[in-house]
Design an enzyme around this catalytic site. Structure first.
Site, PDB file in Angstrom:
ATOM      1  N   CYS B  15       0.872  -1.171   0.000  1.00 15.50           N
ATOM      2  CA  CYS B  15       0.000   0.000   0.000  1.00 15.50           C
ATOM      3  C   CYS B  15       0.909   1.221   0.000  1.00 15.50           C
ATOM      4  O   CYS B  15       2.124   1.090  -0.145  1.00 15.50           O
ATOM      5  CB  CYS B  15      -0.984  -0.013   1.166  1.00 15.50           C
ATOM      6  SG  CYS B  15      -0.408   0.734   2.704  1.00 15.50           S
ATOM      7  N   ASP B  16       0.365   2.403   0.176  1.00 14.40           N
ATOM      8  CA  ASP B  16       1.167   3.612   0.033  1.00 14.40           C
ATOM      9  C   ASP B  16       1.797   4.088   1.336  1.00 14.40           C
ATOM     10  O   ASP B  16       2.324   5.193   1.404  1.00 14.40           O
ATOM     11  CB  ASP B  16       0.317   4.736  -0.573  1.00 14.40           C
ATOM     12  CG  ASP B  16      -0.994   4.941   0.183  1.00 14.40           C
ATOM     13  OD1 ASP B  16      -1.203   4.257   1.201  1.00 14.40           O
ATOM     14  OD2 ASP B  16      -1.801   5.771  -0.251  1.00 14.40           O
ATOM     15  N   ASN B 113       4.290  -0.570  -5.472  1.00 12.63           N
ATOM     16  CA  ASN B 113       4.376  -1.951  -5.903  1.00 12.63           C
ATOM     17  C   ASN B 113       5.337  -2.208  -7.056  1.00 12.63           C
ATOM     18  O   ASN B 113       6.508  -2.360  -6.831  1.00 12.63           O
ATOM     19  CB  ASN B 113       2.975  -2.476  -6.213  1.00 12.63           C
ATOM     20  CG  ASN B 113       2.819  -3.830  -5.592  1.00 12.63           C
ATOM     21  OD1 ASN B 113       3.805  -4.453  -5.220  1.00 12.63           O
ATOM     22  ND2 ASN B 113       1.614  -4.303  -5.451  1.00 12.63           N
ATOM     23  N   TRP B 178      -3.667   1.857   6.721  1.00 13.97           N
ATOM     24  CA  TRP B 178      -2.868   2.997   7.202  1.00 13.97           C
ATOM     25  C   TRP B 178      -2.333   2.668   8.610  1.00 13.97           C
ATOM     26  O   TRP B 178      -2.441   3.485   9.535  1.00 13.97           O
ATOM     27  CB  TRP B 178      -3.699   4.274   7.253  1.00 13.97           C
ATOM     28  CG  TRP B 178      -4.275   4.720   5.950  1.00 13.97           C
ATOM     29  CD1 TRP B 178      -3.626   5.370   4.946  1.00 13.97           C
ATOM     30  CD2 TRP B 178      -5.645   4.583   5.511  1.00 13.97           C
ATOM     31  NE1 TRP B 178      -4.503   5.626   3.913  1.00 13.97           N
ATOM     32  CE2 TRP B 178      -5.737   5.170   4.238  1.00 13.97           C
ATOM     33  CE3 TRP B 178      -6.791   4.029   6.076  1.00 13.97           C
ATOM     34  CZ2 TRP B 178      -6.925   5.211   3.518  1.00 13.97           C
ATOM     35  CZ3 TRP B 178      -7.968   4.071   5.357  1.00 13.97           C
ATOM     36  CH2 TRP B 178      -8.032   4.661   4.098  1.00 13.97           C
ATOM     37  N   GLY B 218     -19.026  15.484   1.738  1.00 12.64           N
ATOM     38  CA  GLY B 218     -18.640  16.544   0.813  1.00 12.64           C
ATOM     39  C   GLY B 218     -18.732  17.941   1.384  1.00 12.64           C
ATOM     40  O   GLY B 218     -18.506  18.913   0.657  1.00 12.64           O
ATOM     41  N   ARG B 600     -11.798   2.249   1.069  1.00  8.28           N
ATOM     42  CA  ARG B 600     -10.734   1.245   1.099  1.00  8.28           C
ATOM     43  C   ARG B 600     -11.100   0.136   2.073  1.00  8.28           C
ATOM     44  O   ARG B 600     -11.463   0.395   3.215  1.00  8.28           O
ATOM     45  CB  ARG B 600      -9.431   1.891   1.537  1.00  8.28           C
ATOM     46  CG  ARG B 600      -8.237   0.978   1.369  1.00  8.28           C
ATOM     47  CD  ARG B 600      -7.009   1.512   2.051  1.00  8.28           C
ATOM     48  NE  ARG B 600      -6.379   2.572   1.304  1.00  8.28           N
ATOM     49  CZ  ARG B 600      -5.149   3.023   1.591  1.00  8.28           C
ATOM     50  NH1 ARG B 600      -4.468   2.514   2.593  1.00  8.28           N
ATOM     51  NH2 ARG B 600      -4.625   4.004   0.909  1.00  8.28           N
ATOM     52  N   ASP B 602      -9.894  -3.288   4.268  1.00  8.76           N
ATOM     53  CA  ASP B 602      -8.634  -3.669   4.914  1.00  8.76           C
ATOM     54  C   ASP B 602      -7.828  -4.667   4.093  1.00  8.76           C
ATOM     55  O   ASP B 602      -6.606  -4.671   4.126  1.00  8.76           O
ATOM     56  CB  ASP B 602      -8.921  -4.314   6.284  1.00  8.76           C
ATOM     57  CG  ASP B 602      -9.284  -3.274   7.333  1.00  8.76           C
ATOM     58  OD1 ASP B 602      -9.076  -2.079   7.076  1.00  8.76           O
ATOM     59  OD2 ASP B 602      -9.783  -3.676   8.395  1.00  8.76           O
ATOM     60  N   HIS B 670     -13.919   0.515  -3.360  1.00 11.18           N
ATOM     61  CA  HIS B 670     -13.133   0.978  -4.511  1.00 11.18           C
ATOM     62  C   HIS B 670     -12.407  -0.165  -5.223  1.00 11.18           C
ATOM     63  O   HIS B 670     -11.876  -1.065  -4.585  1.00 11.18           O
ATOM     64  CB  HIS B 670     -12.095   2.001  -4.043  1.00 11.18           C
ATOM     65  CG  HIS B 670     -11.154   2.407  -5.132  1.00 11.18           C
ATOM     66  ND1 HIS B 670     -11.595   2.858  -6.350  1.00 11.18           N
ATOM     67  CD2 HIS B 670      -9.800   2.413  -5.207  1.00 11.18           C
ATOM     68  CE1 HIS B 670     -10.563   3.120  -7.120  1.00 11.18           C
ATOM     69  NE2 HIS B 670      -9.472   2.859  -6.450  1.00 11.18           N
TER      70      HIS B 670
END
Ligand code: SF4
Lengths: 91, 727
Positions: B15-16, B113, B178, B218, B600, B602, B670
């Protein structure tokens, strides 16, 4: 009027920066790839200082992580050749 | 007797977040990935990292280069050598460039990745002459970085270790998503830090919060205007900082005064008293943080909302102070990735052609040009591509150029470690764009829906199979090291090798003097006096000296040298220089519900990991969440398959009833596709059935004006039972 809790500045910030620099130095030692004696001691110290006080405080405990999940080299080799459970590649 | 296995330090790119982990190696294979023993990194690992060795051993992993045989998307491939593939790719790319110019090449990467490339991709593009680089970071962190730079010249990093209060705008870090951020937040809470959560849903973070404000999806910008109204009216800001270090305060305060609490309560759906309570807590607790959030990134008012986060940090005096938001700059001893990208090599006239920069310039070369001199003055380099987000083309504009040739044709598309078809809004447009290409190259692990439409599919290495030197996406100045823990299988190769090879074949070899990525790292490390191998052996983490309030010496890296509450850059680009609130278009009775997209799970990062059996078993199907009362009203039961529709299209999802959802809101996961489903045009492995990119509109009503990124939080929608859908 509500009072603000102001961020550090001036001499107090200088003192804090020096303290943080020391902590960074210790963290750097604990992060060395090849550790000497001092590095190992510092790591132990940091380890003690950062461990949760009681198991109840340890919110990072988790059954997947704590299960120590791993694979054997043969299992992965077979899997990659499509012979293991879940494999659908050419046998 | 069992012997200890060899261990290598690695950085996870599943992941990021880039956790530093340890890989156990047995007979040349990584057999276990576990948390790093360093006390500072303790327990920072999630299930995606743990199961990565299984994922990379998947029997369907791409291990040889493939060339398309039949029609595009036919699923017919032939195996070719790397040499043949690269030779033909270079030849076809040359033909595109000769006919249409270098700007006719677009590149899309996820940067994770398969794609940790040390700036090589941008370097290639900049030497070739194309400004058209896009990435998912346009919707996620990269855009936030660019907007933050406009306000105070850098993208701040939250100091969880000393913070007094954490504000999560919809963000919900968890044990398996995260992970280090979750760890940091919970540790701070244990120390006594307060947590404020703003989320329409009663999320896990909301459950633990001191204050939870269930705002309308939003409405982040309006909420911030309400907070600022309280803070300014009650004098809860750092008046000295505002006087010394900001510009535009009066105009800014006037704009804020247009948002009294009653108005904000009406827009956000939250009680005025609770809004004021949260604002007071943030402003008075002491140094506090508003960590980056993917939720504010993806809204109609995103630019304003991100600027308002920035304004809150600034006027409360929380910038670059302990416990606040740190402006790190570059690590002084390591050449940053941005410098390798060589943005100075791209001529001005090519920068001007960057797609989307005319209408939505914020994260393009045009929007960030005024920051060049200030960035050099404060941070020592003209370019600061923080989170790769500051010099991007606009994705929607790029796909329009690919599909319709407007304003000019884009005819070659190189995609690295990125399932582009599912990763941006308006999948139908992206599909049409891809069908209109002369050349598509995909560098990947698996035959993704995007790869299925390629001319060449090249097998990528993984983060266990290559070295990596990570500079925190240019965001943090901590340098970390990842060792190559095993050989890549088959003919898998890294992105650096791909770009270098292509550069040499395209006559740009001089730009890539480093034969390997390790040689490039050695070059970047020259100020340390070490080569890569010595550095990697010595340091796993390389930390710079701490420093705070650096702006007192250097000023801020903005045109005025101060925090720009009223933005000179946006004014000069023709936008409102002050943050504002823009209403949604009038309600459409066909779509009475609202969608919260981009969620997202897990088990998966973006479109990845659905081929890993253990992770897929936990989440076998794409599930949307809705409140039981909505389910009753729409006659939907638990586990039932439904179609979710917006004005952009439909997707099929499995209904899951959750009472933590607010009534009227549906959460859509997503990036769904099913690697086991039939490949090629028609199904594209389930992407046409399930991918949320199909229901993300990208017309003007749904685009943020300044960035041109789509609104994913609160899209009007309807649901249909399958018998109705079929009728
Ligand atoms: S959070 Fe998980 S997937 Fe992400 S970097 Fe850490 S271990 Fe890897």
């Amino acid at each position: 009027m509500t009072k603000r809790n102001a961020p550090l500045s001036g001499k107090a910030l200088d003192r804090f920066t020096r303290r943080t620099a020391l902590m960074v130095g210790l963290a750097q030692r604990a992060s060395r790839g090849e550790k000497g004696l001092v590095d190992r001691l510092v790591t132990r110290l940091l380890d003690r200082a950062t461990r949760p006080r009681s198991p109840g405080d340890d919110f990072m405990r988790d059954e997947i992580v704590d299960a120590g999940i791993g694979f054997s080299a043969d299992e992965l080799e077979n899997y990659s050749r499509g012979r293991g459970p879940g494999g659908n590649g050419p046998a | 007797m069992s012997t200890a296995l060899e261990e290598k330090t690695v950085l996870c790119a599943s992941c990021d977040i880039a956790c530093q982990l340890r890989a156990e190696v047995d007979r040349g294979r990584v057999v276990r990935v576990k948390a790093h023993p360093n006390p500072l990194l303790r327990d920072n690992i999630c299930m995606k990292g743990i199961y990565a060795p299984k994922g990379f051993a998947h029997p369907d992993r791409l291990v040889h280069p493939l060339r398309r045989k039949g029609a595009r998307g036919s699923g017919e491939w032939e195996r070719v050598s790397w040499d043949d593939a690269m030779g033909e790719i270079a030849e076809r790319l040359r033909a595109v460039v000769d006919e249409h110019g270098p700007e006719a090449l677009a590149v899309s990467t996820s940067q994770w990745n398969t794609s940790t490339e040390s700036g090589a991709g941008r370097r290639f593009l900049n030497h070739l002459g194309s400004p058209n680089w896009i990435s998912g970071v346009a919707l996620c962190a990269g855009n936030t970085a660019a907007v933050n730079r406009m306000v105070y010249g850098w993208f701040p990093f939250p100091d969880f270790t000393g913070t007094h209060c954490i504000v999560l705008f919809g963000h919900n870090p968890r044990r398996h998503s995260w992970t280090p951020i979750y760890n940091g937040i919970r540790k701070a809470q244990q120390r006594g830090a307060k947590l404020i959560v703003l989320d329409p849903r009663r999320s896990e973070s909301a459950e633990r919060a001191d204050l939870w404000l269930p705002l309308r999806p939003g409405s982040d910008a309006a909420m911030c205007l309400g907070w600022l109204n309280v803070i300014l009216r009650e004098g809860l800001y750092d008046a000295e900082f505002v006087r010394e270090w900001t510009v535009g305060f009066e105009a800014f305060a006037d704009r804020v005064s247009e948002f009294p609490l009653e108005r904000v309560a009406e827009i956000t759906g939250c009680e005025a008293g609770r809004i004021a309570e949260a604002a007071r807590l943030y402003a008075t607790a002491g140094p506090s943080v508003i960590p980056w959030t993917p939720i504010t990134d993806q809204q109609r008012n995103s630019t304003s909302a991100i600027r308002l986060h920035a304004a809150l940090r600034a006027i409360c005096g929380y910038l670059d102070v302990p416990g606040g938001e740190l402006l790190n700059g570059f690590n002084p001893d390591v050449v940053p990735e941005t410098a390798i990208e060589a943005h100075d090599r791209l001529p001005r006239e090519q920068k001007d052609k960057q797609l989307g920069s005319d209408r939505h310039p914020v994260f393009t070369y045009r929007g960030t040009a005024p920051l060049a001199e200030p960035t050099k003055r404060v941070w020592g380099h003209e370019y600061a591509n923080i989170v790769m987000g500051s010099y991007m083309a606009n994705p929607s504009a790029t796909f329009r150029a690919m599909a319709d040739g407007v304003p000019y044709p884009v005819k070659a598309f190189i995609v690295l470690g990125n399932n582009a078809l599912l990763s941006y809004a308006n999948m139908k447009l992206i599909h049409r764009a891809m069908l209109n290409q002369d050349l598509i190259v995909v560098h990947e692990h698996m035959m993704t829906p995007t790869a299925q439409l390629a001319d060449f599919v090249l097998p990528g290495d993984s983060w266990l199979e290559r070295p990596h030197m990570m500079d925190g996406f240019g965001w943090s100045n901590v340098i970390r090291v990842s060792r190559k823990a095993m050989e890549p299988p088959g003919e898998c190769r890294g992105v650096y090798e791909f770009w270098r090879d292509l550069a040499h074949r395209m006559g740009l070899g001089e730009a890539f003097p480093w034969r390997t990525v390790e040689e490039l790292y050695t070059q970047r490390l020259r100020a340390t006096g070490m080569d890569w191998e010595t550095f990697a052996r010595t340091y796993e983490i390389f930390l710079p000296k701490p420093a705070y309030r650096k702006y007192e010496q250097t000023g801020f890296a903005t045109p005025s040298g101060r925090v720009e509450l009223s933005s000179s850059i946006l004014r000069d680009l023709g936008f409102d220089p002050l943050p504002y609130w823009r209403e949604a278009p009038p309600a459409d009775p066909r779509f009475p519900l609202e969608l919260f997209m981009g969620v997202r799970e897990d088990e998966f990062f973006q479109t990845g990991q659905r081929f890993i059996p253990e992770l897929r078993a936990r989440k076998p199907e794409p599930q949307c969440y809705l409140h039981p009362a909505d389910a009753a009203e729409w006659r939907v039961s638990e586990g039932e398959w439904i179609d979710v529709e917006t004005r952009a299209g439909r997707v099929r999802l499995q209904a899951t009833l959750r009472d933590d959802m607010p009534k009227g809101l549906i959460r859509v996961p997503h990036g769904w596709w099913k690697p086991e489903a039939p490949q090629g045009e028609g199904e594209l492995s389930g992407a046409w059935a399930h991918a949320d990119a199909q229901i993300c509109p990208d017309d003007d009503d749904f685009l943020d004006r300044e960035q041109g990124i789509p609104h994913f939080k609160g899209v009007p929608a309807a649901i249909h039972k399958l018998e109705e859908a079929r009728a």
